[in-house]
Design a protein around this motif. Structure first.
Motif, PDB file in Angstrom:
ATOM      1  N   MET A   1       0.844  -1.176   0.000  1.00 23.72           N
ATOM      2  CA  MET A   1       0.000   0.000   0.000  1.00 23.72           C
ATOM      3  C   MET A   1       0.894   1.245   0.000  1.00 23.72           C
ATOM      4  O   MET A   1       1.761   1.397   0.845  1.00 23.72           O
ATOM      5  CB  MET A   1      -0.873  -0.032   1.259  1.00 23.72           C
ATOM      6  CG  MET A   1      -1.542   1.271   1.547  1.00 23.72           C
ATOM      7  SD  MET A   1      -2.527   1.291   3.047  1.00 23.72           S
ATOM      8  CE  MET A   1      -1.356   0.882   4.299  1.00 23.72           C
ATOM      9  N   SER A   2       0.683   2.099  -0.974  1.00 21.15           N
ATOM     10  CA  SER A   2       1.476   3.324  -1.057  1.00 21.15           C
ATOM     11  C   SER A   2       0.658   4.486  -0.522  1.00 21.15           C
ATOM     12  O   SER A   2      -0.490   4.682  -0.917  1.00 21.15           O
ATOM     13  CB  SER A   2       1.861   3.594  -2.513  1.00 21.15           C
ATOM     14  OG  SER A   2       2.600   4.783  -2.574  1.00 21.15           O
ATOM     15  N   LEU A   3       1.246   5.233   0.395  1.00 19.94           N
ATOM     16  CA  LEU A   3       0.569   6.393   0.952  1.00 19.94           C
ATOM     17  C   LEU A   3       1.246   7.672   0.485  1.00 19.94           C
ATOM     18  O   LEU A   3       2.440   7.689   0.209  1.00 19.94           O
ATOM     19  CB  LEU A   3       0.594   6.343   2.486  1.00 19.94           C
ATOM     20  CG  LEU A   3      -0.165   5.207   3.155  1.00 19.94           C
ATOM     21  CD1 LEU A   3       0.047   5.245   4.666  1.00 19.94           C
ATOM     22  CD2 LEU A   3      -1.645   5.270   2.829  1.00 19.94           C
ATOM     23  N   TYR A  27       6.280   4.937   0.088  1.00 17.91           N
ATOM     24  CA  TYR A  27       5.398   6.085   0.282  1.00 17.91           C
ATOM     25  C   TYR A  27       5.911   7.270  -0.541  1.00 17.91           C
ATOM     26  O   TYR A  27       7.106   7.415  -0.750  1.00 17.91           O
ATOM     27  CB  TYR A  27       5.360   6.510   1.748  1.00 17.91           C
ATOM     28  CG  TYR A  27       4.671   5.527   2.676  1.00 17.91           C
ATOM     29  CD1 TYR A  27       4.184   4.312   2.229  1.00 17.91           C
ATOM     30  CD2 TYR A  27       4.521   5.814   4.017  1.00 17.91           C
ATOM     31  CE1 TYR A  27       3.559   3.414   3.082  1.00 17.91           C
ATOM     32  CE2 TYR A  27       3.902   4.925   4.885  1.00 17.91           C
ATOM     33  CZ  TYR A  27       3.426   3.729   4.416  1.00 17.91           C
ATOM     34  OH  TYR A  27       2.817   2.856   5.258  1.00 17.91           O
ATOM     35  N   ILE A 113       5.857   3.973  10.648  1.00 16.63           N
ATOM     36  CA  ILE A 113       5.172   3.368   9.495  1.00 16.63           C
ATOM     37  C   ILE A 113       3.894   2.654   9.953  1.00 16.63           C
ATOM     38  O   ILE A 113       2.837   2.785   9.340  1.00 16.63           O
ATOM     39  CB  ILE A 113       6.135   2.438   8.731  1.00 16.63           C
ATOM     40  CG1 ILE A 113       7.197   3.304   8.035  1.00 16.63           C
ATOM     41  CG2 ILE A 113       5.390   1.566   7.723  1.00 16.63           C
ATOM     42  CD1 ILE A 113       8.462   2.574   7.654  1.00 16.63           C
ATOM     43  N   LYS A 114       3.991   1.946  11.080  1.00 17.71           N
ATOM     44  CA  LYS A 114       2.819   1.258  11.631  1.00 17.71           C
ATOM     45  C   LYS A 114       1.728   2.271  11.998  1.00 17.71           C
ATOM     46  O   LYS A 114       0.551   2.070  11.708  1.00 17.71           O
ATOM     47  CB  LYS A 114       3.231   0.442  12.857  1.00 17.71           C
ATOM     48  CG  LYS A 114       2.110  -0.385  13.435  1.00 17.71           C
ATOM     49  CD  LYS A 114       2.592  -1.207  14.622  1.00 17.71           C
ATOM     50  CE  LYS A 114       1.424  -1.978  15.209  1.00 17.71           C
ATOM     51  NZ  LYS A 114       1.768  -2.595  16.486  1.00 17.71           N
ATOM     52  N   ARG A 117       0.092   3.579   8.858  1.00 11.47           N
ATOM     53  CA  ARG A 117      -0.834   2.584   8.296  1.00 11.47           C
ATOM     54  C   ARG A 117      -2.123   2.518   9.096  1.00 11.47           C
ATOM     55  O   ARG A 117      -3.197   2.327   8.545  1.00 11.47           O
ATOM     56  CB  ARG A 117      -0.153   1.207   8.256  1.00 11.47           C
ATOM     57  CG  ARG A 117       0.873   1.115   7.162  1.00 11.47           C
ATOM     58  CD  ARG A 117       1.438  -0.294   7.005  1.00 11.47           C
ATOM     59  NE  ARG A 117       2.383  -0.311   5.908  1.00 11.47           N
ATOM     60  CZ  ARG A 117       3.550  -0.943   5.921  1.00 11.47           C
ATOM     61  NH1 ARG A 117       3.902  -1.642   6.995  1.00 11.47           N
ATOM     62  NH2 ARG A 117       4.348  -0.896   4.878  1.00 11.47           N
ATOM     63  N   GLY A 121      -4.346   4.021   6.524  1.00  6.95           N
ATOM     64  CA  GLY A 121      -4.563   2.833   5.697  1.00  6.95           C
ATOM     65  C   GLY A 121      -5.961   2.332   5.793  1.00  6.95           C
ATOM     66  O   GLY A 121      -6.491   1.612   5.047  1.00  6.95           O
TER      67      GLY A 121
END
Length: 121
Positions: A1-3, A27, A113-114, A117, A121
């Motif tokens: 998944m790219s944010l 990202y 990062i978590k 997400r 996410g």
């Protein structure tokens, strides 16, 4: 998944560390040097999440968060505060301004990062 992430911090070192950590996982990162610059960059993008420092010149993190929340388009965009500050009253003030979460520097890239997400996410 790219944010798609907007990071606002007056420290070049922190911006470089964020760029390294976030681009490594795919990202897209947009960087700004303070709150005023952050609002200018924000005008041209639609980020999935925003990371903001608190102590910055020209427009601090509280003012930046309030300005972002004042824009209909970004009312629900998650905003994580990334700062050396950890005082409960500052956390409460950031929450009142519209911050979604709080991460204390120095940050741990996997935890950041978590958190991104979780909120975006």
């Amino acid at each position: 998944m790219s944010l798609n992430i907007l990071a606002v911090d007056d420290s070049r070192t922190i911006r470089d560390m964020l760029k390294l950590a976030l681009t490594e996982v795919g990202y897209t990162l947009h960087l700004a040097e303070d709150g005023i610059h952050g609002l200018e960059v924000l005008a041209g993008i639609s980020p999935d999440a925003i990371i903001s420092d608190i102590n910055m010149p020209r427009l601090d993190g509280f003012g930046f968060i309030e300005a972002v929340r004042g824009q209909e388009k970004h009312r629900a965009t998650p905003i994580l505060v990334l700062t050396t500050e950890s005082a409960p009253d500052l956390k409460a003030r950031a929450r009142a301004a519209g911050a979604t979460g709080w991460i204390v520097k120095p940050f741990d890239p996997p935890k950041l990062i978590k958190a991104l997400r979780m909120v975006a996410g």
